[in-house]
Enzyme design. Structure first.
Site, mmCIF file in Angstrom:
data_model
loop_
_atom_site.group_PDB
_atom_site.id
_atom_site.type_symbol
_atom_site.label_atom_id
_atom_site.label_comp_id
_atom_site.label_asym_id
_atom_site.label_seq_id
_atom_site.Cartn_x
_atom_site.Cartn_y
_atom_site.Cartn_z
ATOM 1 N N VAL A 1 0.843 -1.198 0.000
ATOM 2 C CA VAL A 1 0.000 0.000 0.000
ATOM 3 C C VAL A 1 0.873 1.241 0.000
ATOM 4 O O VAL A 1 1.838 1.336 0.770
ATOM 5 C CB VAL A 1 -0.926 0.020 1.245
ATOM 6 C CG1 VAL A 1 -1.729 1.307 1.303
ATOM 7 C CG2 VAL A 1 -1.845 -1.181 1.251
ATOM 8 N N CYS A 2 0.533 2.183 -0.865
ATOM 9 C CA CYS A 2 1.164 3.508 -0.848
ATOM 10 C C CYS A 2 0.091 4.529 -1.168
ATOM 11 O O CYS A 2 -1.091 4.199 -1.221
ATOM 12 C CB CYS A 2 2.358 3.588 -1.789
ATOM 13 S SG CYS A 2 1.963 3.525 -3.527
ATOM 14 N N THR A 3 0.496 5.739 -1.402
ATOM 15 C CA THR A 3 -0.478 6.810 -1.625
ATOM 16 C C THR A 3 -1.354 6.536 -2.847
ATOM 17 O O THR A 3 -2.573 6.592 -2.777
ATOM 18 C CB THR A 3 0.229 8.165 -1.789
ATOM 19 O OG1 THR A 3 1.063 8.359 -0.654
ATOM 20 C CG2 THR A 3 -0.762 9.297 -1.874
ATOM 21 N N GLY B 1 -0.510 3.744 -5.101
ATOM 22 C CA GLY B 1 -0.314 2.377 -5.563
ATOM 23 C C GLY B 1 0.655 2.275 -6.725
ATOM 24 O O GLY B 1 0.911 1.194 -7.237
ATOM 25 N N GLU C 1 -3.968 3.577 -0.770
ATOM 26 C CA GLU C 1 -4.604 3.519 0.552
ATOM 27 C C GLU C 1 -6.113 3.664 0.418
ATOM 28 O O GLU C 1 -6.876 2.987 1.090
ATOM 29 C CB GLU C 1 -4.009 4.613 1.440
ATOM 30 C CG GLU C 1 -4.539 4.611 2.854
ATOM 31 C CD GLU C 1 -5.721 5.524 3.075
ATOM 32 O OE1 GLU C 1 -6.549 5.200 3.944
ATOM 33 O OE2 GLU C 1 -5.828 6.546 2.384
#
Length: 103
Positions: free
Chosen positions: A7-9, A11, A39
């Site tokens: 997961v990141c800001t 993707g 996220e």
């Protein structure tokens, strides 16, 4: 099969790492499904996940995502910033597998 979610800001920054992790999984003969999501989209992908790894840039979301994942039993941790920065797919894969195996 191990189900690993990054997961990141958005993707996107984790997508390259997913590619490298998949390459390592094939080489190490690990049966794993590895994906990356933003996220905001996590709620649509959280079911059936064994471990959720956060990009270091979103480590401030750790508590929130642990709360979201509580009912699933998934481990939630942050990816080591050096391994993330160098896109070390094998190390991140091994970290994910260690988390799964030490539930």
């Amino acid at each position: 099969m191990k189900n690993i979610l990054l997961v990141c800001t958005a993707g996107m920054s984790t997508s390259l790492l997913v590619t490298k992790m998949n390459t390592a999984a094939v080489r190490l003969e690990v049966d794993a499904k590895i994906n990356a999501v933003s996220e905001a989209d996590l709620k649509n992908h959280i079911d059936g996940v064994d471990v959720i790894l956060l990009g270091p840039q979103v480590k401030f979301l750790l508590g929130k995502i642990r709360d979201q994942a509580k009912s699933t039993g998934a481990k939630v941790e942050v990816i080591n910033s050096v391994d993330y920065g160098t896109m070390n797919g094998e190390k991140v894969l091994k970290y994910a597998l260690d988390l799964i195996n030490n539930k």
